[in-house]
Design a protein around this motif. Structure first.
Motif, short mmCIF file in Angstrom:
data_model
loop_
_atom_site.label_atom_id
_atom_site.label_comp_id
_atom_site.label_asym_id
_atom_site.label_seq_id
_atom_site.Cartn_x
_atom_site.Cartn_y
_atom_site.Cartn_z
N SER A 10 31.69 16.74 49.07
CA SER A 10 31.85 16.67 47.61
C SER A 10 31.97 18.07 47.04
N PHE A 11 32.80 18.18 46.00
CA PHE A 11 32.83 19.42 45.19
C PHE A 11 32.15 19.06 43.90
N GLY A 12 30.92 19.47 43.72
CA GLY A 12 30.18 19.04 42.53
C GLY A 12 30.15 17.53 42.50
N LYS A 15 33.91 13.45 44.91
CA LYS A 15 33.82 13.14 46.34
C LYS A 15 35.20 13.27 46.94
N ALA A 16 35.56 14.47 47.39
CA ALA A 16 36.91 14.73 47.88
C ALA A 16 37.15 14.03 49.21
N VAL A 17 36.13 14.00 50.06
CA VAL A 17 36.20 13.26 51.31
C VAL A 17 34.96 12.37 51.34
N GLY A 34 48.77 9.66 51.09
CA GLY A 34 47.90 9.46 49.93
C GLY A 34 48.44 10.25 48.77
N THR A 35 48.08 9.79 47.57
CA THR A 35 48.58 10.45 46.37
C THR A 35 47.97 11.84 46.20
N ASN A 36 48.45 12.56 45.21
CA ASN A 36 47.90 13.88 44.92
C ASN A 36 46.40 13.78 44.65
N GLY A 37 45.65 14.68 45.26
CA GLY A 37 44.22 14.71 45.02
C GLY A 37 43.44 13.68 45.82
N ALA A 38 44.11 13.02 46.78
CA ALA A 38 43.41 12.00 47.57
C ALA A 38 42.36 12.61 48.50
N GLY A 39 42.53 13.88 48.84
CA GLY A 39 41.55 14.53 49.71
C GLY A 39 42.12 14.90 51.07
N LYS A 40 43.43 14.83 51.21
CA LYS A 40 44.04 15.09 52.52
C LYS A 40 43.84 16.55 52.97
N THR A 41 44.15 17.47 52.08
CA THR A 41 43.99 18.88 52.44
C THR A 41 42.52 19.20 52.68
N THR A 42 41.66 18.62 51.88
CA THR A 42 40.23 18.86 52.07
C THR A 42 39.78 18.37 53.45
N LEU A 43 40.30 17.21 53.85
CA LEU A 43 39.96 16.70 55.18
C LEU A 43 40.47 17.66 56.26
N PHE A 82 49.23 25.55 56.51
CA PHE A 82 48.82 25.50 55.12
C PHE A 82 49.94 24.93 54.26
N GLN A 83 49.52 24.34 53.14
CA GLN A 83 50.48 23.69 52.27
C GLN A 83 51.57 24.67 51.79
N THR A 84 51.15 25.92 51.49
CA THR A 84 52.14 26.92 51.09
C THR A 84 52.25 27.97 52.19
N ASP A 169 50.25 20.37 57.28
CA ASP A 169 50.03 19.95 55.90
C ASP A 169 51.37 20.04 55.16
N GLU A 170 51.97 18.90 54.91
CA GLU A 170 53.25 18.78 54.20
C GLU A 170 54.38 19.57 54.87
N PRO A 171 54.68 19.27 56.13
CA PRO A 171 55.74 20.01 56.82
C PRO A 171 57.12 19.79 56.20
N ASP A 201 52.08 14.16 54.67
CA ASP A 201 53.29 14.40 53.89
C ASP A 201 53.46 13.35 52.81
N HIS A 202 54.16 13.77 51.74
CA HIS A 202 54.44 12.83 50.65
C HIS A 202 55.74 12.09 50.88
N ASN A 203 56.56 12.58 51.80
CA ASN A 203 57.84 11.94 52.09
C ASN A 203 57.59 10.76 53.03
N1 LIG Z 1 37.94 24.18 46.40
C1 LIG Z 1 37.81 23.09 45.60
N2 LIG Z 1 36.88 23.08 44.62
C2 LIG Z 1 36.73 22.00 43.82
N3 LIG Z 1 37.45 20.89 43.92
C3 LIG Z 1 38.39 20.83 44.87
C4 LIG Z 1 38.62 21.94 45.76
N4 LIG Z 1 39.62 21.61 46.62
C5 LIG Z 1 40.00 20.36 46.27
N5 LIG Z 1 39.26 19.89 45.23
C6 LIG Z 1 39.37 18.55 44.62
O1 LIG Z 1 39.23 17.61 45.67
C7 LIG Z 1 40.15 16.55 45.50
C8 LIG Z 1 41.02 16.45 46.74
O2 LIG Z 1 41.90 17.56 46.78
P1 LIG Z 1 42.90 17.82 47.99
O3 LIG Z 1 43.53 19.14 47.78
O4 LIG Z 1 42.19 17.60 49.26
O5 LIG Z 1 43.97 16.67 47.76
P2 LIG Z 1 45.33 16.39 48.55
O6 LIG Z 1 45.22 14.99 49.02
O7 LIG Z 1 45.60 17.42 49.55
O8 LIG Z 1 46.38 16.47 47.36
P3 LIG Z 1 47.91 17.00 47.37
O9 LIG Z 1 48.72 15.88 47.88
O10 LIG Z 1 48.18 17.29 45.93
O11 LIG Z 1 47.98 18.20 48.24
C9 LIG Z 1 40.91 16.83 44.22
O12 LIG Z 1 40.27 16.10 43.19
C10 LIG Z 1 40.75 18.30 44.03
O13 LIG Z 1 40.78 18.62 42.66
#
Ligand SMILES: Nc1ncnc2c1ncn2[C@@H]1O[C@H](COP(=O)(O)OP(=O)(O)OP(=O)(O)O)[C@@H](O)[C@H]1O
Ligand SMILES: [Mg+2]
Lengths: 251, 325
Positions: A10-12, A15-17, A34-43, A82-84, A169-171, A201-203
């Motif tokens: 969790s970030f505060g 619950k990102a994952v 998963g959609t934007n913000g689903a937590g993929k990059t965090t995972l 990395f995504q970028t 991450d998003e190749p 990937d989103h595609n």
């Molecule tokens: N360092 C961070 N600090 C606080 N919140 C974060 C941090 N990184 C991600 N989040 C939050 O965690 C959630 C998941 O983000 P994440 O980047 O994992 O999504 P994603 O699935 O990769 O999205 P995208 O498809 O846009 O890349 C989002 O709500 C995001 O705002």
């Protein structure tokens, strides 16, 4: 190969994952959608050790890698992108490659190891660069590459590293649509050489085309899992991507 | 021997010492990305360690208790070991900090160390310092020619330091250091542990600075706390920026250019009263040079260059490119 069980982060309040379990079978290409913000990059960050999970465990090739140092995880053979992709801006394309070479990995810890890069290493790097159309730019600083070239350099570096598990991450993002099919065949070719993949990937077309298995994520949770056909036919996934109202309209 | 020649010899000698410090700073801060504002710490530690090991026992009016009269090589070894150990200690404590905090903490440590030189008179003889230190091979030549011998020693020392550092920069160690500077997260995915790697660079730079401290003692024949204020750190940073941060040649040349700029006003023939004013203009000259460089050559006189590797073209490289074009 890779076993994620009940991971949470969790970030505060976010619950990102949230209680994610997922498996990557050896020699498979596993997708994560998963959609934007689903937590993929965090995972990805949790698996590669850049972030420490609040709970849960991660095993890789029968080793517990939970909360290990990210550089140690990388040395075990997990390479994440990395995504970028920016690379190492003020290092040449060739230097970008060498940093990921086995030669450097084995010798970088001592300031007194030999400076000369053996011809085999340079040749291997050159061959990969040629394959990605970057050979002529080998002595150019990465900061002077175009965005598509940087993307190609990212794959080239990954090939140089020779990972066991490649986490992308998003190749396909930012890749010329005409080249996406060649990207997919490169991924399959590497898989055939024994590399396993976990890719985000989103595609959806690309993901369904290239992956053996897909996990779908929403709000930090895994909501569906299966073959590409199973996952895109899943109610929850359809709702997520098309929207509830759109789906009722269709019926 | 003419006064001008003597002056030139002295300036080039000082330039060699500064160039050594520049090469060290360039390794950690130019090739590595460490914002170290405490390079003078190890310069001072090296100088004092050398003096403590090689100086004769204290005279009645002096307060220091050690003075082992050990040979020069033992003093040099002690200087490098002491500087390395302190760098290891300070680096282990500060390298976990973020850049800005690292910068301020290294500056603070440098001041603490200078205060130790001032206050621990039993070790350092306090503000009075230790005088009359004999540089090596003093008896080997005619006193009037010793300046040349010392210059030769300093240039030889600089050459060794330069070659060793150059090796480190172009080896996998240096490449990894640069990778951490350029993109720490990506460097981690290559299996580099940034903090451990930076610590090694910090200790190497500290060790070289410690050795430079020995040469500075030979040059001055005295050691006092005032010689090791943070002015030195800022001078060395200025010299490296003028030369070109991240560039080996830049660091080498930067040290000499700095000393030239700093001392050029000595050539201005002025009366006794005006001399003090002119001396205080030195810092202004340096500042002006820095501004001009940053305005017209922001990457220094010798900017960091791309590293080029040889090697045969792979089969099919040409075909691929024409296909892509
Ligand atoms: N360092 C961070 N600090 C606080 N919140 C974060 C941090 N990184 C991600 N989040 C939050 O965690 C959630 C998941 O983000 P994440 O980047 O994992 O999504 P994603 O699935 O990769 O999205 P995208 O498809 O846009 O890349 C989002 O709500 C995001 O705002
Ligand atoms: Mg993401």
């Amino acid at each position: 190969m890779l076993d994620v069980s009940s991971c949470k982060l969790s970030f505060g309040g976010v619950k990102a994952v949230d209680d994610v379990s997922l498996r990557v079978e050896p020699g498979s290409i596993t997708g994560l959608i998963g959609t934007n913000g689903a937590g993929k990059t965090t995972l990805f960050n949790v698996i590669s050790g850049f972030l420490k999970a609040d709970a849960g465990s991660i095993r890789f090739m029968d080793r517990d890698i939970t909360a290990r140092d990210p550089s140690e995880i990388a040395k075990l053979g997990i390479l994440r992108t990395f995504q970028t992709p920016v690379g190492f801006p003020r290092m040449t394309v060739m230097e970008n490659m060498l940093v990921f070479s086995r030669h450097d990995r084995d010798r970088r810890s001592s300031p007194f190891s030999p400076a000369r890069v053996p011809a085999e290493t340079l040749e291997a790097a050159s061959a990969i660069l040629a394959d990605f159309g970057l050979y002529q730019k080998r002595d150019v600083w990465a900061e002077d590459l175009s965005a598509p070239d940087l993307k190609m350099l990212e794959f080239a570096r990954a090939m140089m590293a020779g990972p066991v598990l490649l986490m992308l991450d998003e190749p396909a993002a930012g890749v010329n649509p005409a080249l996406i099919e060649s990207l997919a065949s490169r991924i399959r070719a590497l898989r055939d050489q024994g590399v396993s993949f976990l890719l985000v990937d989103h595609n959806l077309k690309f993901v369904c085309n290239v992956c053996d298995r897909i996990f779908a994520m929403a709000d930090g949770r895994i909501i569906a899992e299966g073959t590409p056909d199973e996952v895109i036919a899943d109610q929850k996934v359809l709702e997520l991507y098309i929207g509830k109202s759109a789906k009722t309209d269709l019926q | 021997m003419s006064g001008l020649l003597l002056f030139l010899v002295s300036m080039v000698s000082l330039g060699a010492i500064y160039a050594m410090l520049c090469v060290a700073l360039n390794l950690e801060s130019g090739v590595g990305g460490l914002w170290d504002l405490g390079i003078v710490s190890f310069f001072g530690i090296g100088a004092y360690a050398y003096v403590i090991v090689t100086a004769p026992p204290a005279a009645s009016y002096q307060a220091y208790i050690f003075g082992f009269e050990a040979p020069v090589w033992a003093g040099m070894a002690a200087a490098m070991i002491a500087a390395a150990l302190f760098a290891l200690l300070i680096g282990a404590l500060t390298l976990r900090l973020k850049r800005e905090y690292f910068l301020i903490t290294t500056l603070a440590f440098a001041e603490v160390i200078r205060q130790i030189f001032v206050n621990e008179a039993w070790l350092t003889n306090g503000v009075a310092g230790i005088y009359g230190l004999r540089p090596p091979l003093r008896e080997a030549v005619d006193p009037s020619a010793y300046g040349f011998l010392l210059l030769a020693l300093l240039v030889a020392g600089l050459a060794i330091v330069f070659l060793v550092t150059r090796h480190m920069v172009i080896s996998p160690f240096g490449r990894s250091l640069k990778a951490v500077r350029e993109n720490e997260a990506l460097a981690i995915t290559a299996g580099i542990a940034p903090r451990r790697h930076n610590l090694k660079a910090y200790v190497v730079a500290g060790t070289i600075s410690g050795l430079a401290g020995v040469f500075y003692v030979w040059y001055n024949t005295i050691v006092t706390p005032g010689q090791y204020s943070s002015d030195v750190t800022f001078f060395v940073w200025t010299a490296v920026i003028i030369g070109g941060l991240g560039s080996l040649r830049g660091a080498l040349v930067g040290g000499f250019i700095f000393v030239l700029l700093h001392d050029i006003l000595r050539f201005v023939p002025v009366s006794g009263e005006a001399a003090a004013t002119v001396a205080s203009l030195r810092t202004a000259v340096i500042g002006l040079a820095l501004i001009l460089i940053l305005r017209w050559r922001p990457n220094g006189l010798f900017p960091e260059r791309a590293t080029v590797f040889g090697g045969a073209a792979p089969a099919g490289a040409k075909a691929m490119v024409s296909h892509n074009a």
